[in-house]
Design an enzyme around this catalytic site. Structure first.
Site, PDB file in Angstrom:
ATOM      1  N   LEU A 192      11.731  14.156   8.144  1.00  0.00           N
ATOM      2  CA  LEU A 192      10.858  14.399   9.182  1.00  0.00           C
ATOM      3  C   LEU A 192       9.954  15.744   9.201  1.00  0.00           C
ATOM      4  CD1 LEU A 192      13.194  13.220  12.173  1.00  0.00           C
ATOM      5  CD2 LEU A 192      11.209  11.972  10.919  1.00  0.00           C
ATOM      6  N   CYS A 193      10.064  16.330   7.848  1.00  0.00           N
ATOM      7  CA  CYS A 193       9.513  17.558   7.705  1.00  0.00           C
ATOM      8  C   CYS A 193       7.856  17.008   7.172  1.00  0.00           C
ATOM      9  CB  CYS A 193      10.103  18.338   6.642  1.00  0.00           C
ATOM     10  SG  CYS A 193      11.160  19.429   6.989  1.00  0.00           S
ATOM     11  N   HIS A 194       6.980  17.927   7.589  1.00  0.00           N
ATOM     12  CA  HIS A 194       5.583  17.845   7.553  1.00  0.00           C
ATOM     13  C   HIS A 194       5.129  18.266   5.987  1.00  0.00           C
ATOM     14  CE1 HIS A 194       5.452  17.504  11.802  1.00  0.00           C
ATOM     15  NE2 HIS A 194       4.335  16.685  11.612  1.00  0.00           N
TER      16      HIS A 194
ATOM     17  N   MET B  78      12.076  25.476   6.823  1.00  0.00           N
ATOM     18  CA  MET B  78      13.001  24.257   6.313  1.00  0.00           C
ATOM     19  C   MET B  78      12.583  24.436   4.637  1.00  0.00           C
ATOM     20  SD  MET B  78      14.514  22.684   8.405  1.00  0.00           S
ATOM     21  CE  MET B  78      15.515  21.581   7.116  1.00  0.00           C
ATOM     22  N   GLU B  79      11.377  24.893   4.356  1.00  0.00           N
ATOM     23  CA  GLU B  79      10.883  25.057   3.016  1.00  0.00           C
ATOM     24  C   GLU B  79      12.052  26.330   2.324  1.00  0.00           C
ATOM     25  OE1 GLU B  79       8.129  22.612   4.761  1.00  0.00           O
ATOM     26  OE2 GLU B  79       9.012  24.523   5.499  1.00  0.00           O
TER      27      GLU B  79
ATOM     28  N   ASP C   5      25.388  24.569 -10.918  1.00  0.00           N
ATOM     29  CA  ASP C   5      25.572  23.641 -11.919  1.00  0.00           C
ATOM     30  C   ASP C   5      25.760  24.213 -13.170  1.00  0.00           C
ATOM     31  OD1 ASP C   5      24.897  20.871 -13.206  1.00  0.00           O
ATOM     32  OD2 ASP C   5      22.975  21.743 -13.694  1.00  0.00           O
TER      33      ASP C   5
END
EC number: 4.6.1.17
Length: 169
Positions: free
Chosen positions: A81-83, A118-119, A133
């Protein structure tokens, strides 16, 4: 289930509870920025290998930095739902302590109609996952912790800084 009584601020949910992408077409474009941090607690022996280029998979910080920057550009592909945003700047750095690596996304910037939190969250998360990792063969007990927004600026809701906020946790 109707949600309007308890979730007026949840813009990604309709009143019937279904998810949708928010319409941002009428929002005013502005410069947006976010700063985040994440803690990666691990054995001091791993940090010694990290600082002496002794890890079997190579330069962990370089790999984590580039993966974090790339993650800012891929956020809308990972978070449905992120643009998609034109990322103007993404800076990922690290602070090495005696038993931890702190990943800092010092700045994700854009000129657009929606924020870049969000980014930045995706950047520190993916950078930390890449560190894990590269360390996992040596330290199986490493812990990713304390991913949080430190500051944001731009947009209708204005500027916010954890250092000056009363909502410190």
């Amino acid at each position: 289930m109707r949600l309007e009584s308890w979730s007026p601020g949840l813009t990604h949910l309709r009143t019937d509870g279904t998810a949708h992408m928010v319409d941002v077409s009428e929002k005013v474009e502005s410069t947006r920025e976010a700063t985040l941090r994440e803690q990666f607690v691990q054995l001091s022996e791993v940090l010694l290998l990290l600082t002496s280029d002794g890890l079997p998979k190579g330069d962990a910080l370089a790999v984590a930095r580039i993966s974090g920057i790339l993650a800012t550009k891929k956020t809308s592909e990972l978070i449905p739902l992120c643009h998609p945003l034109p990322v103007s700047q993404a800076t990922v750095d690290f602070v090495l302590g005696s038993d931890r690596v702190q990943t800092l996304c010092k700045a994700v910037k854009t000129r657009g109609v929606t924020g870049v939190e969000m980014e930045a969250l995706t950047a520190v998360s993916v950078a930390a996952l890449n560190l894990y990792d590269m360390f996992k063969a040596i330290d199986k007990h490493a812990v990713l912790t304390d991913i949080r927004v430190l500051a944001k600026s731009g947009g209708k809701s204005g500027d916010w800084d954890l250092g000056t906020s009363e909502e410190k946790a």
